[in-house]
Design an enzyme around this catalytic site. Sequence first.
Site, PDB file in Angstrom:
ATOM      1  N   ARG A 170      21.984 -26.881  13.210  1.00  0.00           N
ATOM      2  CA  ARG A 170      23.178 -26.089  12.956  1.00  0.00           C
ATOM      3  C   ARG A 170      22.734 -24.680  12.578  1.00  0.00           C
ATOM      4  O   ARG A 170      21.969 -24.505  11.638  1.00  0.00           O
ATOM      5  CB  ARG A 170      23.975 -26.663  11.785  1.00  0.00           C
ATOM      6  CG  ARG A 170      24.637 -27.977  12.087  1.00  0.00           C
ATOM      7  CD  ARG A 170      25.297 -28.537  10.854  1.00  0.00           C
ATOM      8  NE  ARG A 170      24.333 -28.730   9.769  1.00  0.00           N
ATOM      9  CZ  ARG A 170      24.427 -28.180   8.574  1.00  0.00           C
ATOM     10  NH1 ARG A 170      25.423 -27.397   8.276  1.00  0.00           N
ATOM     11  NH2 ARG A 170      23.514 -28.419   7.655  1.00  0.00           N
ATOM     12  N   ARG A 174      29.102 -16.955  12.047  1.00  0.00           N
ATOM     13  CA  ARG A 174      30.359 -16.635  11.367  1.00  0.00           C
ATOM     14  C   ARG A 174      31.067 -15.517  12.091  1.00  0.00           C
ATOM     15  O   ARG A 174      30.508 -14.441  12.265  1.00  0.00           O
ATOM     16  CB  ARG A 174      30.088 -16.200   9.936  1.00  0.00           C
ATOM     17  CG  ARG A 174      29.470 -17.285   9.124  1.00  0.00           C
ATOM     18  CD  ARG A 174      29.726 -17.023   7.645  1.00  0.00           C
ATOM     19  NE  ARG A 174      28.982 -18.009   6.892  1.00  0.00           N
ATOM     20  CZ  ARG A 174      28.137 -17.715   5.930  1.00  0.00           C
ATOM     21  NH1 ARG A 174      27.958 -16.475   5.564  1.00  0.00           N
ATOM     22  NH2 ARG A 174      27.491 -18.671   5.308  1.00  0.00           N
ATOM     23  N   ARG A 247       3.828 -27.790   5.881  1.00  0.00           N
ATOM     24  CA  ARG A 247       3.599 -26.384   6.170  1.00  0.00           C
ATOM     25  C   ARG A 247       3.393 -25.720   4.819  1.00  0.00           C
ATOM     26  O   ARG A 247       3.997 -26.113   3.816  1.00  0.00           O
ATOM     27  CB  ARG A 247       4.828 -25.731   6.851  1.00  0.00           C
ATOM     28  CG  ARG A 247       5.000 -26.054   8.292  1.00  0.00           C
ATOM     29  CD  ARG A 247       3.909 -25.521   9.186  1.00  0.00           C
ATOM     30  NE  ARG A 247       3.902 -24.063   9.332  1.00  0.00           N
ATOM     31  CZ  ARG A 247       2.930 -23.395   9.934  1.00  0.00           C
ATOM     32  NH1 ARG A 247       1.874 -24.020  10.415  1.00  0.00           N
ATOM     33  NH2 ARG A 247       2.994 -22.077  10.064  1.00  0.00           N
ATOM     34  N   ARG A 278       8.388 -12.645   5.658  1.00  0.00           N
ATOM     35  CA  ARG A 278       9.417 -11.898   4.920  1.00  0.00           C
ATOM     36  C   ARG A 278       8.804 -11.160   3.739  1.00  0.00           C
ATOM     37  O   ARG A 278       7.675 -11.451   3.334  1.00  0.00           O
ATOM     38  CB  ARG A 278      10.550 -12.808   4.454  1.00  0.00           C
ATOM     39  CG  ARG A 278      10.111 -14.031   3.687  1.00  0.00           C
ATOM     40  CD  ARG A 278      11.312 -14.924   3.354  1.00  0.00           C
ATOM     41  NE  ARG A 278      10.869 -16.117   2.638  1.00  0.00           N
ATOM     42  CZ  ARG A 278      11.673 -16.983   2.052  1.00  0.00           C
ATOM     43  NH1 ARG A 278      12.985 -16.807   2.087  1.00  0.00           N
ATOM     44  NH2 ARG A 278      11.200 -18.035   1.426  1.00  0.00           N
ATOM     45  N   GLU A 304       5.292 -12.729   2.329  1.00  0.00           N
ATOM     46  CA  GLU A 304       5.121 -14.177   2.495  1.00  0.00           C
ATOM     47  C   GLU A 304       4.523 -14.470   3.867  1.00  0.00           C
ATOM     48  O   GLU A 304       5.008 -13.963   4.877  1.00  0.00           O
ATOM     49  CB  GLU A 304       6.484 -14.869   2.343  1.00  0.00           C
ATOM     50  CG  GLU A 304       6.424 -16.374   2.519  1.00  0.00           C
ATOM     51  CD  GLU A 304       7.764 -17.066   2.250  1.00  0.00           C
ATOM     52  OE1 GLU A 304       8.510 -16.617   1.353  1.00  0.00           O
ATOM     53  OE2 GLU A 304       8.052 -18.043   2.956  1.00  0.00           O
ATOM     54  N   TYR A 352      12.206 -32.418   1.907  1.00  0.00           N
ATOM     55  CA  TYR A 352      12.608 -31.103   1.428  1.00  0.00           C
ATOM     56  C   TYR A 352      13.916 -31.237   0.657  1.00  0.00           C
ATOM     57  O   TYR A 352      14.930 -31.614   1.234  1.00  0.00           O
ATOM     58  CB  TYR A 352      12.783 -30.086   2.566  1.00  0.00           C
ATOM     59  CG  TYR A 352      13.177 -28.753   1.985  1.00  0.00           C
ATOM     60  CD1 TYR A 352      12.211 -27.851   1.563  1.00  0.00           C
ATOM     61  CD2 TYR A 352      14.512 -28.439   1.758  1.00  0.00           C
ATOM     62  CE1 TYR A 352      12.561 -26.663   0.950  1.00  0.00           C
ATOM     63  CE2 TYR A 352      14.873 -27.246   1.138  1.00  0.00           C
ATOM     64  CZ  TYR A 352      13.891 -26.368   0.740  1.00  0.00           C
ATOM     65  OH  TYR A 352      14.243 -25.211   0.109  1.00  0.00           O
ATOM     66  N   ASP A 354      16.603 -29.191  -2.015  1.00  0.00           N
ATOM     67  CA  ASP A 354      16.936 -27.996  -2.769  1.00  0.00           C
ATOM     68  C   ASP A 354      16.950 -28.351  -4.253  1.00  0.00           C
ATOM     69  O   ASP A 354      16.990 -29.522  -4.633  1.00  0.00           O
ATOM     70  CB  ASP A 354      18.310 -27.465  -2.330  1.00  0.00           C
ATOM     71  CG  ASP A 354      18.197 -26.596  -1.080  1.00  0.00           C
ATOM     72  OD1 ASP A 354      17.155 -25.926  -0.922  1.00  0.00           O
ATOM     73  OD2 ASP A 354      19.141 -26.590  -0.276  1.00  0.00           O
TER      74      ASP A 354
HETATM   75  C1  FAD Z   1       9.170 -21.340  -0.571  1.00  0.00           C
HETATM   76  C2  FAD Z   1      10.279 -22.205  -1.127  1.00  0.00           C
HETATM   77  C3  FAD Z   1      11.496 -21.652  -1.422  1.00  0.00           C
HETATM   78  C4  FAD Z   1      12.526 -22.442  -1.941  1.00  0.00           C
HETATM   79  N1  FAD Z   1      13.728 -21.855  -2.197  1.00  0.00           N
HETATM   80  C5  FAD Z   1      14.730 -22.606  -2.693  1.00  0.00           C
HETATM   81  C6  FAD Z   1      16.007 -22.007  -2.948  1.00  0.00           C
HETATM   82  O1  FAD Z   1      16.222 -20.812  -2.711  1.00  0.00           O
HETATM   83  N2  FAD Z   1      16.989 -22.794  -3.452  1.00  0.00           N
HETATM   84  C7  FAD Z   1      16.790 -24.139  -3.718  1.00  0.00           C
HETATM   85  O2  FAD Z   1      17.722 -24.793  -4.188  1.00  0.00           O
HETATM   86  N3  FAD Z   1      15.583 -24.710  -3.501  1.00  0.00           N
HETATM   87  C8  FAD Z   1      14.555 -23.989  -2.990  1.00  0.00           C
HETATM   88  N4  FAD Z   1      13.339 -24.574  -2.773  1.00  0.00           N
HETATM   89  C9  FAD Z   1      13.144 -25.990  -3.147  1.00  0.00           C
HETATM   90  C10 FAD Z   1      12.698 -26.153  -4.635  1.00  0.00           C
HETATM   91  O3  FAD Z   1      11.471 -25.493  -4.823  1.00  0.00           O
HETATM   92  C11 FAD Z   1      12.544 -27.644  -4.969  1.00  0.00           C
HETATM   93  O4  FAD Z   1      13.755 -28.306  -4.782  1.00  0.00           O
HETATM   94  C12 FAD Z   1      12.111 -27.956  -6.421  1.00  0.00           C
HETATM   95  O5  FAD Z   1      11.228 -27.025  -6.924  1.00  0.00           O
HETATM   96  C13 FAD Z   1      11.473 -29.333  -6.450  1.00  0.00           C
HETATM   97  O6  FAD Z   1      11.196 -29.737  -7.776  1.00  0.00           O
HETATM   98  P1  FAD Z   1      10.212 -30.951  -8.036  1.00  0.00           P
HETATM   99  O7  FAD Z   1      10.195 -31.182  -9.500  1.00  0.00           O
HETATM  100  O8  FAD Z   1      10.536 -32.084  -7.158  1.00  0.00           O
HETATM  101  O9  FAD Z   1       8.783 -30.449  -7.499  1.00  0.00           O
HETATM  102  P2  FAD Z   1       7.773 -29.348  -8.027  1.00  0.00           P
HETATM  103  O10 FAD Z   1       8.472 -28.166  -8.539  1.00  0.00           O
HETATM  104  O11 FAD Z   1       6.764 -29.163  -6.964  1.00  0.00           O
HETATM  105  O12 FAD Z   1       7.073 -30.063  -9.286  1.00  0.00           O
HETATM  106  C14 FAD Z   1       6.069 -31.042  -9.144  1.00  0.00           C
HETATM  107  C15 FAD Z   1       5.009 -30.756 -10.191  1.00  0.00           C
HETATM  108  O13 FAD Z   1       4.073 -31.832 -10.215  1.00  0.00           O
HETATM  109  C16 FAD Z   1       2.812 -31.295 -10.555  1.00  0.00           C
HETATM  110  N5  FAD Z   1       1.778 -32.231 -10.125  1.00  0.00           N
HETATM  111  C17 FAD Z   1       1.507 -32.647  -8.876  1.00  0.00           C
HETATM  112  N6  FAD Z   1       0.449 -33.481  -8.886  1.00  0.00           N
HETATM  113  C18 FAD Z   1       0.043 -33.588 -10.178  1.00  0.00           C
HETATM  114  C19 FAD Z   1      -1.019 -34.281 -10.816  1.00  0.00           C
HETATM  115  N7  FAD Z   1      -1.898 -35.015 -10.117  1.00  0.00           N
HETATM  116  N8  FAD Z   1      -1.155 -34.166 -12.144  1.00  0.00           N
HETATM  117  C20 FAD Z   1      -0.298 -33.398 -12.868  1.00  0.00           C
HETATM  118  N9  FAD Z   1       0.718 -32.699 -12.303  1.00  0.00           N
HETATM  119  C21 FAD Z   1       0.874 -32.800 -10.981  1.00  0.00           C
HETATM  120  C22 FAD Z   1       2.774 -29.993  -9.742  1.00  0.00           C
HETATM  121  O14 FAD Z   1       1.799 -29.111 -10.287  1.00  0.00           O
HETATM  122  C23 FAD Z   1       4.194 -29.496  -9.898  1.00  0.00           C
HETATM  123  O15 FAD Z   1       4.309 -28.583 -10.960  1.00  0.00           O
HETATM  124  C24 FAD Z   1      12.317 -23.824  -2.196  1.00  0.00           C
HETATM  125  C25 FAD Z   1      11.081 -24.393  -1.883  1.00  0.00           C
HETATM  126  C26 FAD Z   1      10.077 -23.605  -1.331  1.00  0.00           C
HETATM  127  C27 FAD Z   1       8.796 -24.265  -0.948  1.00  0.00           C
END
Ligand code: FAD
Length: 369
Positions: A170, A174, A247, A278, A304, A352, A354
């Site tokens: 999608r 707009r 990626r 970007r 980036e 993935y 958000d």
């Molecule tokens: C470039 C990018 C842009 C994004 N932009 C948006 C946006 O604009 N809006 C939006 O809603 N979402 C966005 N997202 C998605 C968002 O980042 C995620 O939804 C969110 O951060 C996921 O949270 P999490 O706790 O699952 O993972 P994470 O934030 O990755 O947390 C996991 C943690 O586990 C820790 N960890 C891993 N392995 C170990 C280990 N062995 N021992 C100890 N610690 C460990 C890591 O260090 C990390 O800190 C984006 C993602 C990316 C990649």
Amino acid sequence: MYDYLIVGAGLYGATVARELTDVGKKILVIDKRNHIAGNVYTEKVEGINVHIYGPHIFHTNDKTVWSYVQRFAEFNRFTNSPLANYKGELYSLPFNMYTFNKMWGAVTPEEASTKIEEQRKAVGIVKPKNLEEQAITLVGTDIYEKLIKEYTQKQWGRPCDQLPTYIIKRLPVRLTFDNNYFNALYQGIPVGGYTKMVNNMLSGVDVRTGVDFFEHKDELMKNAKTVIYTGSIDAYFNYSLGNLEYRSVCFENETLNKPNFQGNAVVNYTDAETPWTRIIEHKWFEFGKDEEGKNLPKTVISREYSSEWKPGLEPYYPVNDDKNGKLYEAYKELAAKELNVIFGGRLGEYKYYDMDQVIAMALEKVKTL
Ligand SMILES: Cc1cc2nc3c(=O)[nH]c(=O)nc-3n(C[C@H](O)[C@H](O)[C@H](O)COP(=O)(O)OP(=O)(O)OC[C@H]3O[C@@H](n4cnc5c(N)ncnc54)[C@H](O)[C@@H]3O)c2cc1C
């Protein structure tokens, strides 16, 4: 003895930690990085909250999640309106009447839709077989050539005719003058940065950063009844079935001695010659109206770059194709046998998500514990 050891101080870990602490459980959160907040981590540079792991805009249609995050931060009214720079020509994103006006001089929605329809028909694709055909079917050739083709190729490292259609099933088209990127009821950035917000979520919780779970696994597991693991699922099993693919992206940060570099938080570079995908100018996420630099004379930008993931790089975007899907399912079977370990978050579930989805999933999980 802790009731729960939470591996990962990202949004999933912080939400679960907050909820379980509030019902009287004893929690330890660890993170291998030397900071909390996972990928939403922001760091102050020249008074500006820099989004270290990529720009994060909170947006959601989920009222429960929106109310939940208000407990930990005040949100501003930032609206994501990125621009595309194609060889110096600027276009409004997502594709809307401003884009069509610039591309074709279309003034009315009818003129724009006629133009798109003409281009779709001229190509005559009936059943798109790859991303290129899918994009042309949706928006016609001009937009595909200038705003999608080379940018997507940079992002995925493969030409569009070798990429699957699902990546852009999608594309928002707009026929209104609306350049708000997200179709979300609620949107904003936490004032003071995400780190401050996550710090508030973790208030009163034992947190240790700079601790890798695998380096201290036996000792850590001995001291906790249950583990909530938010790291990569394949890493947990020592990649015994093979590596899941991602990626990756990396950022080149620069502080500039001027108050305003590009006048917008996000500008995508959609031509092939520019190596970055970007440029992010972080101050515009929070300080909307400081063009003259009265409060902040400097600005911080991040270029980036997109790349294939290999061990040692940050895993960012799961590659949800068939091959990786099957491998993940095999790891999931192993995970189901780990009786006192719960796998969650974007790395634990190889999906993935958000930010709002991650928080919603964490809140759901807590209800089952
Ligand atoms: C470039 C990018 C842009 C994004 N932009 C948006 C946006 O604009 N809006 C939006 O809603 N979402 C966005 N997202 C998605 C968002 O980042 C995620 O939804 C969110 O951060 C996921 O949270 P999490 O706790 O699952 O993972 P994470 O934030 O990755 O947390 C996991 C943690 O586990 C820790 N960890 C891993 N392995 C170990 C280990 N062995 N021992 C100890 N610690 C460990 C890591 O260090 C990390 O800190 C984006 C993602 C990316 C990649």
